[in-house]
Scaffold this motif. Structure first.
Motif, mmCIF file in Angstrom:
data_model
loop_
_atom_site.group_PDB
_atom_site.id
_atom_site.type_symbol
_atom_site.label_atom_id
_atom_site.label_comp_id
_atom_site.label_asym_id
_atom_site.label_seq_id
_atom_site.Cartn_x
_atom_site.Cartn_y
_atom_site.Cartn_z
ATOM 1 N N LEU A 174 41.802 2.659 -104.720
ATOM 2 C CA LEU A 174 41.691 1.268 -104.282
ATOM 3 C C LEU A 174 40.245 0.800 -104.422
ATOM 4 O O LEU A 174 39.361 1.568 -104.808
ATOM 5 C CB LEU A 174 42.129 1.138 -102.817
ATOM 6 N N GLU A 175 40.026 -0.469 -104.075
ATOM 7 C CA GLU A 175 38.646 -0.991 -104.063
ATOM 8 C C GLU A 175 37.816 -0.289 -102.981
ATOM 9 O O GLU A 175 38.362 0.305 -102.084
ATOM 10 C CB GLU A 175 38.682 -2.493 -103.748
ATOM 11 N N ASP A 176 36.519 -0.432 -103.054
ATOM 12 C CA ASP A 176 35.606 0.085 -102.018
ATOM 13 C C ASP A 176 35.697 1.599 -101.848
ATOM 14 O O ASP A 176 35.395 2.120 -100.763
ATOM 15 C CB ASP A 176 35.909 -0.540 -100.627
ATOM 16 N N GLY A 177 36.159 2.301 -102.871
ATOM 17 C CA GLY A 177 36.233 3.760 -102.775
ATOM 18 C C GLY A 177 37.378 4.268 -101.913
ATOM 19 O O GLY A 177 37.478 5.464 -101.664
ATOM 20 N N LYS A 178 38.224 3.332 -101.437
ATOM 21 C CA LYS A 178 39.366 3.785 -100.648
ATOM 22 C C LYS A 178 40.453 4.351 -101.562
ATOM 23 O O LYS A 178 40.481 4.064 -102.765
ATOM 24 C CB LYS A 178 39.924 2.638 -99.804
ATOM 25 N N VAL A 179 41.308 5.173 -100.983
ATOM 26 C CA VAL A 179 42.391 5.805 -101.746
ATOM 27 C C VAL A 179 43.705 5.571 -101.004
ATOM 28 O O VAL A 179 43.745 5.658 -99.776
ATOM 29 C CB VAL A 179 42.133 7.333 -101.896
ATOM 30 N N LEU A 180 44.742 5.241 -101.759
ATOM 31 C CA LEU A 180 46.081 5.101 -101.183
ATOM 32 C C LEU A 180 46.913 6.303 -101.594
ATOM 33 O O LEU A 180 46.985 6.625 -102.787
ATOM 34 C CB LEU A 180 46.755 3.828 -101.704
ATOM 35 N N THR A 181 47.523 6.982 -100.625
ATOM 36 C CA THR A 181 48.527 7.987 -100.977
ATOM 37 C C THR A 181 49.867 7.525 -100.422
ATOM 38 O O THR A 181 49.966 7.099 -99.274
ATOM 39 C CB THR A 181 48.176 9.391 -100.437
ATOM 40 N N ALA A 182 50.878 7.564 -101.292
ATOM 41 C CA ALA A 182 52.238 7.182 -100.889
ATOM 42 C C ALA A 182 53.070 8.462 -100.853
ATOM 43 O O ALA A 182 52.998 9.279 -101.776
ATOM 44 C CB ALA A 182 52.823 6.187 -101.880
ATOM 45 N N HIS A 183 53.818 8.645 -99.772
ATOM 46 C CA HIS A 183 54.546 9.901 -99.539
ATOM 47 C C HIS A 183 56.026 9.660 -99.314
ATOM 48 O O HIS A 183 56.416 8.620 -98.788
ATOM 49 C CB HIS A 183 53.985 10.603 -98.293
ATOM 50 N N ARG A 184 56.811 10.654 -99.698
ATOM 51 C CA ARG A 184 58.247 10.607 -99.447
ATOM 52 C C ARG A 184 58.696 12.006 -99.030
ATOM 53 O O ARG A 184 58.348 12.984 -99.697
ATOM 54 C CB ARG A 184 58.966 10.164 -100.717
ATOM 55 N N ILE A 185 59.420 12.087 -97.927
ATOM 56 C CA ILE A 185 59.991 13.361 -97.469
ATOM 57 C C ILE A 185 61.479 13.310 -97.818
ATOM 58 O O ILE A 185 62.190 12.407 -97.380
ATOM 59 C CB ILE A 185 59.824 13.540 -95.935
ATOM 60 N N ARG A 186 61.913 14.268 -98.617
ATOM 61 C CA ARG A 186 63.286 14.288 -99.129
ATOM 62 C C ARG A 186 63.982 15.608 -98.815
ATOM 63 O O ARG A 186 63.337 16.653 -98.818
ATOM 64 C CB ARG A 186 63.266 14.170 -100.656
ATOM 65 N N THR A 187 65.283 15.559 -98.572
ATOM 66 C CA THR A 187 66.125 16.762 -98.618
ATOM 67 C C THR A 187 67.163 16.472 -99.693
ATOM 68 O O THR A 187 67.975 15.554 -99.537
ATOM 69 C CB THR A 187 66.848 17.016 -97.272
ATOM 70 N N ASP A 188 67.136 17.244 -100.769
ATOM 71 C CA ASP A 188 67.957 16.959 -101.955
ATOM 72 C C ASP A 188 67.774 15.484 -102.343
ATOM 73 O O ASP A 188 66.653 15.058 -102.524
ATOM 74 C CB ASP A 188 69.432 17.304 -101.708
ATOM 75 N N GLU A 189 68.876 14.732 -102.396
ATOM 76 C CA GLU A 189 68.743 13.345 -102.859
ATOM 77 C C GLU A 189 68.542 12.355 -101.706
ATOM 78 O O GLU A 189 68.426 11.161 -101.918
ATOM 79 C CB GLU A 189 69.955 12.947 -103.709
#
Lengths: 248, 248
Positions: free
Chosen positions: B220-235
């Protein structure tokens, strides 16, 4: 004659309990160690003071006995007392009392100092332990070893996680208990409770290590069950522990 | 006009901190939820009272903002307040203040009631929420969704452990945070700290499940970082969360 007794209260919170609504062993151990840390702080020999000398306390062994585990929302009292020390080891006792004033659990523990640079055990300087007022006794205490894992051991794999490492930059002691307990079956864990635990730490595990949590099981008299556990990384034994369980 | 504010203090203990000597996010979340549990208990609508009606509170979403994480040995103050409720949802705010009296973190949360037999959402009975004195507002609040995981997601596997289940017989909410965070690299975790977190729970995981913790990363701007996460069991998607990180 033993050292000064320090005492603190603790309210058992929902996230410190397992599905049986009793406090978990890892959390009980965390609270015990926190309590001795508070005593050290109040006596002017906090971890920070020890660290500034290039030293760090490690715990080598816990021998624990249980009348019952504290319950959710119970206010427990933890006492801790240095019992004696020699050139290399300090012996410290913990007692946990329930809201009814009766003893829930006791633990005898063996502490040692390591040189944080060399990662080797260090002779205990008198001035770091004198504030606890425990006597020097040059004789080493012979502590019973945990039972050995049998030939028919089962094994479960765990990876050491980022949050397993606490602010002391070590894998938190309580995680070894978690790896050992989790390897057992769900049905067993809800049917049995701790009677006694003996854990001996041999060699630290580190972030990212894959560890094997092995155990074997033996039926004892009176319906009690013994489980013997070993935490391994490849061919290195990091920790051994044994647990005597009784029916809930 | 919002509900009654309840306030509690908490001393940050060594085992609640990670290797950076700051409190971990899972532990902060645990303490927040404990604090609202205390308020409920004092107002006569504890989890036990709710459970006796065949109901159970669940948390659907946390939107959190961070000025800084509490530190080891710091005495923090947590406030919690019901903001409003409608037929299906209760909105509750948490604030965490440091020993300096300044705000460390805030969280806006969405609670719902489930029928414990049917495992379905239940209409909120007025008498269970009136003690909090928050206004009824029939309009649903539109909460922002977590950012979606990108195509280039990495994945790490976790098995749901016995001690992941708390005394509510559910996998403790804080474990989802742990699975998400642990999937990131060590070097990243010691270089960045939380700026904002948005987590939405979709479907519970259960003991023994193998879960995949996936994430993708965007600068992201200003040296920030975005992490997007997903917790899954099978589908099945069990949980989505996104984190904005800033350099420590």
């Amino acid at each position: 004659m033993s050292g000064k007794i320090y005492q603190a209260k603790h309210l058992v919170k929902y996230y410190e309990c397992d599905t049986t609504k009793k406090m978990t062993l890892p959390m009980l151990v965390n609270i015990m160690v926190h309590t001795s840390g508070e005593q050290s702080h109040l006596l002017g020999v906090s971890d920070e003071v020890v660290n500034e000398r290039g030293l760090s306390w490690i715990i080598l062994q816990y021998e624990m006995k249980f009348n019952r585990m504290p319950e959710f929302a119970e206010e427990i009292t933890i006492t801790t007392q240095a019992i004696s020390y020699n050139k290399l080891f300090c012996y410290r006792e913990f007692k946990v009392y329930g809201a009814d004033g009766k003893e829930c659990a006791t633990a005898m523990t063996t502490f040692a100092l390591i040189d944080t640079e060399k990662r080797k055990m260090s002779r205990i300087p008198d001035d770091l332990v004198e504030p606890y007022e425990a006597p020097f006794d040059k004789k080493l205490v012979r502590t019973p070893k945990p039972e050995k894992v049998g030939e028919d051991a089962s094994s479960t794999e765990y990876r050491v996680r980022f949050l397993d490492i606490d602010r002391n930059q070590h894998v938190n002691n309580s995680k070894y208990f978690e790896w050992a307990i989790d390897a057992l079956e769900y049905d067993f864990l809800i049917q049995y409770e701790f009677d006694a635990v003996n854990i001996k730490f041999e060699k630290e595990v580190h972030y990212g290590n894959m560890i094997s949590s092995e155990f074997s099981r033996t039926e004892l008299e009176d319906g009690k069950v013994l489980t013997a556990h070993r935490i391994r990384t490849d061919e290195t034994v990091n920790c051994e522990l044994s647990v005597v369980w009784r029916k809930r």
